[in-house]
Write a protein that holds these residues in place. Structure first.
Motif, PDB file in Angstrom:
ATOM      1  N   LYS A 179      13.215 -10.649 -59.625  1.00  0.00           N
ATOM      2  CA  LYS A 179      13.293 -11.896 -58.362  1.00  0.00           C
ATOM      3  C   LYS A 179      11.997 -11.475 -57.229  1.00  0.00           C
TER       4      LYS A 179
ATOM      5  N   ILE B 279      12.931 -14.460 -61.277  1.00  0.00           N
ATOM      6  CA  ILE B 279      13.833 -15.325 -60.562  1.00  0.00           C
ATOM      7  C   ILE B 279      12.695 -15.768 -59.434  1.00  0.00           C
TER       8      ILE B 279
ATOM      9  N   ILE C 249      12.233 -17.191 -56.149  1.00  0.00           N
ATOM     10  CA  ILE C 249      12.987 -17.831 -54.670  1.00  0.00           C
ATOM     11  C   ILE C 249      11.825 -18.080 -53.428  1.00  0.00           C
ATOM     12  N   HIS C 250      12.134 -19.417 -53.270  1.00  0.00           N
ATOM     13  CA  HIS C 250      10.750 -19.511 -51.999  1.00  0.00           C
ATOM     14  C   HIS C 250      11.341 -19.650 -50.588  1.00  0.00           C
TER      15      HIS C 250
END
Lengths: 450, 392
Positions: free
Chosen positions: A260, A280, A282-283
């Motif tokens: 991630k 994955i 995530i921002h």
């Protein structure tokens, strides 16, 4: 040997310092006059305070008689241009630090070859850092990891665990797996010893193991008596280092990591979504707070803080440590923060500038030396070299080579086989040796084999 | 006259939305309940008009969603989602079918009920994701991936049931034919995206401010939706793929801004139509079984969301939030329910409306429910990681 370094920043400074210690003639070209003055004062070397991409400045630095040219400014284009000029001036080895290797490879797409560009080695600091972190993730119980002989031989340091059954046993009695030995012990009182078969290890000692990479996990378990398994890796920061690391981990042929990556920048996150096939992303909301994602950090087996900001990395690492991440690795740019990590009990922090300098130093080797690594035990090095047919030690048994005290031949790599040498092992020309030695006698050691 | 009715419906939307917002109740529920309340008065041409406008709204919703899923990202999600998709079919379709069959429904009716219980409502879920600001999280990716899987699987289930209903032979050939059609449209989209739209990046960026770019984007959405219908697939799948194609021009943000107002104006019609389409005229049979089926429908989605979330790589809390966000059934269930007789339509209609209302409520409360469930899990399994508090 004269070595010209363009760029007096952290990497240039570290290189100059280490090369000067090795009695090399180092000249720095640094256009900032203040930095140039400080370098002259601290390192006692010639510093030309002009632009490194200027031939006149390079002439003043003595480019015509230079053997190695290293360009490590923060500007890729300037580094490439300076190397090009050095190459035209006849410098045999040119090394450029290039942060954006995609741009560099695109140059080749335009029809220029690497030779035409005049750069022999391209060092990408972010990629080197990512590779280093990746090694630590693969071997989370090791405090230090080095590979030799095309990654067939491994040197790792692990701390003797409380439950380890081998405490008190002599090395001779220790059931280490085949092709593995203990090459050094840092005792709890900070003494580093090159052990004999009669030595023992105690809880808390740091043990340097060397041998067949395939057996190293087993050897490490025997010493450390714990095996940390990393499955979920959370990377904080999606700039080059984070992106390289995610790419390395998601494409790992043997292990299946859940990777991630958290980045605060929405545009960069969207870019990464297109680039990284299995990670994955995530921002966040363009704020540093995006990195302090408690929920993700709490469930990370390994937390990697490479946000590009030392203070953010420290806070995130502390969070990871507190929330129970099995492995926390943080990048630091300013070494002055190292103490903060030490006080906080975070052992794994990596200085990208030191990694870059270390990689470049490997390329400044002489003839038969393949690589050189400084161990955390500052006065000890691991050297990988090839036995020269005309050297003193060639054709002799190890015991007859009369190596000085403070030297240990860890492994011999010969015809695809890994040999742990004994006193009667003959050192044959062409053997690939990994030698552990005190830094103070390294030159002497080299003279035995090169 | 249609203009007058449309104006009245829009004014009704304004009113119910205003008051529901005031009481912090999702506006979507307002539209569904308004539709349900007025179902007897919405008929004929007006019903068709509302349905058409609503279809355009939901088509745009899927198109805009696709804009934020570039091919590489979609591939990334699909690698992890198929296992969850299979689990979804087994638990929601398979178990519901078995339950209905054991309760005395015939094989065909039991299969129809399994189909009704299968797919979560994509439109409700996506709208809720937007409304709750949880549309750019890994959970949203997970849910979208699962919804797309369902959107591919549901037409196959519909075709299967239609064939069964018409007592046609379900051959391996007919199933292969559907799979081939799905592959055709997906491959077509990939090829156009890679060899066409990627090369149009600077063309789109150059003329982004011009009115004709909006027409270009809408043309892509409707053409792909039309192609999907031609291939007897879901138009929503086509619209989503059109969005994916256009995302390769790297102008998703701007295109989204242009098209969003159009979507906002038309999408409420879809939920209104959805409410109006539920028919309860034939009365309710087996109310206890309906209750059991509704409870199982919600529980099955909780299981799929939670276990699937963990398989996908979400955190414990992220998985729990997902588990409470998938209960709502919607458009596909309505289509499948229509295959049954009047009694089954009424039974299914109530099932759909109950799961939709409960699902929207649970979705809204998912962060809090997840926190409490996590605390409970921590008591049972103390080895779970420390409690996180990020809801996004």
């Amino acid at each position: 040997m004269r070595i010209v370094i363009v760029g007096g920043g952290r990497v240039g400074r570290e290189l100059a310092s280490r090369l000067s210690e090795k009695q090399q003639e180092v000249v720095i070209v640094e256009k900032d006059p203040e930095v140039a003055k400080e370098l002259t004062r601290k390192l006692d070397i010639l510093v030309i305070d002009e632009d490194g991409a200027n031939m006149a400045a390079l002439e003043k630095a003595g480019i015509r008689g230079t053997e190695i040219f290293i360009a490590v400014t923060s500007i890729d284009e300037l580094n490439l241009m300076a190397c090009m000029m050095a190459d035209r001036a006849g410098v045999p080895i040119t090394i450029a630090r290039v942060r954006n290797p995609e741009g560099f490879s695109n140059i080749a797409d335009t029809g220029f070859s690497k030779d035409e560009i005049g750069v022999d080695y391209v060092i990408n600091p972010e990629r080197e850092l990512a590779l280093e972190i990746s090694k630590m993730i693969h071997f989370p119980d090791a405090e230090e990891i080095e590979y030799f002989a095309g990654e067939r031989i491994m040197l790792v340091s692990v701390t003797v665990g409380e439950d380890a059954e081998i405490t008190g046993q002599t090395l001779n009695d220790m059931p280490l797996p085949p092709e593995c030995i203990i090459a050094g012990i840092k005792k709890r009182d900070d003494r580093f010893i090159f052990p004999s078969g009669k030595d023992t290890v105690e809880t808390g000692d740091r043990v340097y193991l060397i041998g067949n990479a395939k057996n190293m996990r087993k050897a490490s378990w025997l010493i450390h008596h714990e095996e940390t398994m990393i499955k979920t890796v959370v990377i904080l920061g999606g700039e080059n280092t984070g992106a390289y690391l995610a790419s390395i981990l998601e494409n790992d042929p043997e292990r299946k990591f859940t990777v991630k990556l958290i980045d605060k920048n929405e545009n960069r996150s969207e870019e990464l979504i297109r680039k990284l096939g299995k990670t994955i992303i995530i921002h966040g909301n363009h704020s540093e707070l995006a990195y302090f994602n408690k929920e993700e950090i709490a469930e990370a087996d390994a937390l990697i803080a490479v946000t590009g900001d030392d203070r953010t990395n420290i806070v995130a690492s502390l969070m990871g440590h507190k929330l129970g991440a099995k492995k926390v690795i943080s990048e630091i740019s300013n070494n002055e923060y190292a103490e903060t990590y030490n006080i906080s009990g975070i052992k794994n922090y990596i200085n990208s500038h030191l990694i870059t300098a270390s990689r470049i130093l490997r390329l400044t080797r002489k003839g038969d030396i393949l690589s050189l690594s400084h161990l955390k035990e500052e006065n000890v090095e691991a050297i990988e070299l090839v036995v020269n047919p005309s050297c003193r030690a060639a054709g002799k048994k190890v015991r007859e080579a009369k190596l000085p005290a403070g030297v240990l031949i860890g492994t011999i790599f010969r015809n695809g086989e890994i040999i742990v040498p004994g006193g009667d092992t003959v050192l044959e020309p062409g053997d690939d040796l990994v030698i552990i030695t005190r830094t103070s006698i390294r030159h002497k050691v080299e003279s035995y084999f090169c | 006259m249609e203009y007058l009715y449309i104006g009245l419906i829009l004014f009704l939307f304004f009113l119910v939305n205003y008051y529901f917002e005031k009481f912090h109740i999702p506006s979507l529920l307002a539209y569904i309940l308004a539709g349900l309340a007025l179902s007897a008065t919405i008929s004929g041409d007006l019903y068709n008009l509302v349905e058409t406008i609503g279809d355009i709204g939901v088509l745009l919703l899927f198109f805009l969603l696709g804009l934020h899923y570039p091919l590489a990202h979609l591939l990334n999600i699909s690698r992890r989602i198929w296992q969850v998709g299979v689990m979804d079919i087994i638990l929601c379709f398979g178990v519901s079918f078995i339950m209905a069959y054991l309760f005395g429904f015939g094989p065909l009716n039991a299969l129809i009920l399994g189909g009704v219980a299968y797919a979560s409502s994509s439109s409700i879920t996506l709208k809720m994701l937007e409304d709750t600001g949880r549309d750019k999280t890994p959970e949203a990716e997970f849910k979208t991936g699962l919804l797309i899987f369902e959107d591919i699987a549901a037409p196959i289930i519909v075709s299967f049931l239609v064939g069964f209903n018409l007592e046609m032979e379900i051959s391996a050939g007919s199933l292969l034919s559907i799979t081939a059609r799905v592959l055709i449209i997906v491959l077509f989209s990939i090829l156009v995206a890679v060899y066409g739209f990627r090369k149009l990046e600077y063309f789109v960026k150059r003329y982004l401010a011009k009115d004709f770019m909006l027409l270009f984007a809408l043309a892509a959405a409707f053409l792909l939706a039309g192609l999907a219908i031609y291939l007897e697939l879901s138009s929503l799948l086509g619209a989503f793929l059109a969005g994916v194609m256009l995302s390769e021009t790297r102008s998703s943000g701007e295109l989204d801004r242009f098209i969003s107002p159009l979507k906002k104006a038309t999408l409420p019609f879809f939920f209104f139509w959805f409410g109006a389409s539920i028919s309860l005229e034939a009365g309710i049979t087996a109310p206890w079984f309906l209750l059991i089926l509704v409870l199982w429908g919600l529980a099955a989605k909780v299981l799929v969301g939670f276990l699937g979330g963990r398989i996908y790589g979400l955190t414990w809390k992220g998985s729990l939030r997902s588990s409470f966000s998938l209960g709502q059934r919607g458009e596909f269930s309505v289509v499948i329910a229509a295959l049954g007789g009047p009694l089954l339509i009424a039974f299914s209609g109530l099932y759909i409306i109950l799961t939709a209302l409960a699902g929207v409520f649970m979705f809204h409360k998912a962060p809090g429910l997840a926190d409490r469930s996590f605390e409970l899990l921590k008591r049972i399994f103390p080895a779970l990681p420390p409690e996180g508090n990020n809801h996004s």
